[in-house]
Enzyme design. Structure first.
Site, PDB file in Angstrom:
ATOM      1  N   ARG A 119       0.835  -1.214   0.000  1.00 27.46           N
ATOM      2  CA  ARG A 119       0.000   0.000   0.000  1.00 27.46           C
ATOM      3  C   ARG A 119       0.868   1.262   0.000  1.00 27.46           C
ATOM      4  NH1 ARG A 119      -1.723   2.610   4.226  1.00 27.46           N
ATOM      5  NH2 ARG A 119      -1.857   0.802   5.610  1.00 27.46           N
ATOM      6  N   TYR A 147     -21.222  11.838 -14.685  1.00 23.39           N
ATOM      7  CA  TYR A 147     -21.298  10.496 -14.107  1.00 23.39           C
ATOM      8  C   TYR A 147     -21.994  10.587 -12.748  1.00 23.39           C
ATOM      9  CZ  TYR A 147     -20.002   5.897 -12.486  1.00 23.39           C
ATOM     10  OH  TYR A 147     -20.057   4.617 -12.007  1.00 23.39           O
ATOM     11  N   ASP A 149     -12.823  14.405 -16.342  1.00 25.15           N
ATOM     12  CA  ASP A 149     -13.109  12.972 -16.413  1.00 25.15           C
ATOM     13  C   ASP A 149     -13.033  12.595 -17.892  1.00 25.15           C
ATOM     14  OD1 ASP A 149     -14.196  10.416 -16.531  1.00 25.15           O
ATOM     15  OD2 ASP A 149     -15.609  10.781 -14.901  1.00 25.15           O
ATOM     16  N   LYS A 193     -13.447   0.751 -17.865  1.00 23.10           N
ATOM     17  CA  LYS A 193     -14.134   0.887 -19.151  1.00 23.10           C
ATOM     18  C   LYS A 193     -13.160   0.558 -20.292  1.00 23.10           C
ATOM     19  CE  LYS A 193     -17.298   2.240 -16.336  1.00 23.10           C
ATOM     20  NZ  LYS A 193     -17.537   3.615 -15.961  1.00 23.10           N
TER      21      LYS A 193
HETATM   22  C1  LIG Z   1     -17.579   4.291 -14.805  1.00 22.53           C
HETATM   23  C2  LIG Z   1     -17.248   5.727 -14.739  1.00 22.53           C
HETATM   24  C3  LIG Z   1     -16.667   6.279 -13.588  1.00 22.53           C
HETATM   25  C4  LIG Z   1     -16.398   5.479 -12.351  1.00 22.53           C
HETATM   26  O1  LIG Z   1     -15.470   4.469 -12.554  1.00 22.53           O
HETATM   27  P1  LIG Z   1     -15.469   3.089 -11.709  1.00 22.53           P
HETATM   28  O2  LIG Z   1     -14.287   2.380 -12.255  1.00 22.53           O
HETATM   29  O3  LIG Z   1     -16.781   2.416 -11.966  1.00 22.53           O
HETATM   30  O4  LIG Z   1     -15.327   3.468 -10.281  1.00 22.53           O
HETATM   31  C5  LIG Z   1     -16.367   7.636 -13.604  1.00 22.53           C
HETATM   32  N1  LIG Z   1     -16.633   8.393 -14.683  1.00 22.53           N
HETATM   33  C6  LIG Z   1     -17.187   7.906 -15.800  1.00 22.53           C
HETATM   34  C7  LIG Z   1     -17.457   8.800 -16.951  1.00 22.53           C
HETATM   35  C8  LIG Z   1     -17.521   6.551 -15.868  1.00 22.53           C
HETATM   36  O5  LIG Z   1     -18.089   6.071 -16.974  1.00 22.53           O
END
Ligand SMILES: *Cc1c(COP(=O)(O)O)cnc(C)c1O
Length: 370
Positions: free
Chosen positions: A44, A96, A167, A192
């Site tokens: 960690r 999101y 993001d 993703k």
């Molecule tokens: C899925 C997603 C997140 C969060 O990610 P996780 O890996 O599920 O915690 C944040 N922003 C966007 C645009 C997303 O599609």
């Protein structure tokens, strides 16, 4: 990333140990602790080789240095964790739902004050740049796929000490590089596109400023949002084919968006590459590609849209996006997304053949026609 090398080649070659006798792939090291006297003592605090491989790959793509986290949200929470009590946070009105949830939960606990700004309301964003301690952009937005003036907002002067974060999950660093545009931080949900196979949760946060990176590293260490060993191994494996997958899915998405936009059982198709999309000019100015997500409204009501989801045979009726398999879901049934049009379906286009995906969508749409 070495400027002489293409993104495709970087994805394949980065994050490897090239010493004679080394394995080509950084092996997962399933150990929380190490024999004293070496470079690492406790994972960690000191990281793991697999995390660093993922960080090298994504950092090079984003044009900064990266830190891997347990999930996209773990990375996002580490950024919010940097804020002092009483901070001002600006988030988009379409973003999101996890980010909005985190922002409003913190506001309820008296930690900061949240302002919501329209994705395309550039004048208000520029005003917030002078006032907010955290400016949170998401573009293209989820799920309306609105493209904001990220380049203009990132280039505007901001309050001293403020953090501007993008993001970048929907665009991926292949289609958009926020740090190069002037953002302080870029976030990826590795779950993703980078992972790309719906088999892991992970996130990466990238930045250029050393003190900001040190603060994020400290937050990861103290709050413990560290990535998993197997997950980072899989994420690196996924990253190797990111360019191939993205290009293929993107090509398919353009064709599907065009066909959906003239389908008799579809009333509105949102895709940043369609000339009819309200922010197509901003998309073509800023993005290398229009992405693999299409949101469309089914003719009828919520029930009709649910029937389309139940009627697909090749496409998976599932949440999430950016994977090899196409997925579809009705977004208004998600908690925090109830304000969306009730018939809006979000389609994440995978790497199946365009004709098979289209045949599946078409039969599902026709079988539910009212
Ligand atoms: C899925 C997603 C997140 C969060 O990610 P996780 O890996 O599920 O915690 C944040 N922003 C966007 C645009 C997303 O599609």
């Amino acid at each position: 990333m070495a400027t002489s090398i293409s993104v495709e080649s970087w994805l394949v070659s980065a994050g490897r140990d090239r010493q004679p006798g080394s394995p080509l792939n950084v092996p997962p090291v399933p150990s929380s602790n190490f024999v004293r006297g070496g470079q690492r003592a406790y994972t960690r605090n000191d990281g793991a080789p697999g995390w660093e491989a993922l960080e090298e790959i994504v950092g090079g793509l984003e044009g900064g240095s990266s830190l891997a986290f347990a999930s996209g949200m773990a990375g996002i929470a580490a950024i919010f964790d940097l804020l002092s009590v009483g901070s001002v946070v600006a988030i988009p009105d379409d973003c999101y739902q996890g980010v909005a949830g985190l922002a409003f939960a913190g506001q309820e606990r008296g930690r900061w004050n949240v302002h919501r700004v329209g994705v395309t309301d550039t004048a208000s964003w520029l005003k917030m740049c002078g006032q907010a301690d955290l400016i949170w952009l998401e573009s293209p937005s989820n799920p309306l796929l609105t493209v904001g003036d990220v380049d203009i907002i990132c280039g505007a002067p901001r309050k001293p000490g403020a953090i501007l974060c993008v993001d970048n999950t929907f665009a991926t660093p292949l289609n958009q590089r926020p740090l190069i545009l002037g953002a302080d931080v870029s976030v990826q949900s590795v779950t993703k596109f980078i992972g790309g196979h719906s088999d892991l949760l992970s996130g990466v946060v990238s930045a250029r400023d050393d003190s900001l990176l040190a603060a994020l590293r400290q937050s990861r260490n103290l709050c413990g949002g560290t990535p998993g060993t197997l997950e980072t191994f899989l994420a690196v494996r996924g990253a190797r084919t990111l360019a191939l997958r993205l290009n293929k899915s993107q090509e398919t998405a353009i064709t599907l968006a065009e066909r959906l936009s003239v389908h008799p059982n579809v009333t509105l198709t949102r895709y940043p590459g369609l000339p009819s999309h309200p922010t197509q000019p901003a998309a073509s100015r800023q993005l290398n590609g229009y992405g693999t997500i299409i949101s469309f409204d089914v003719r009828g009501d919520a029930q009709t849209a649910d029937k389309v989801c139940a009627g697909v045979r090749l496409i998976q009726h599932a949440t999430s996006l950016g994977a090899v398999e196409s997925t579809v879901e009705r977004r208004a049934c998600i908690s925090g997304q109830e304000h969306l049009p009730p018939t809006l379906l979000r389609l994440s286009v995978g790497i199946e053949s365009v004709d098979d995906i289209w045949a599946d969508l078409d039969q599902a749409l026709r079988n539910t026609s009212v």
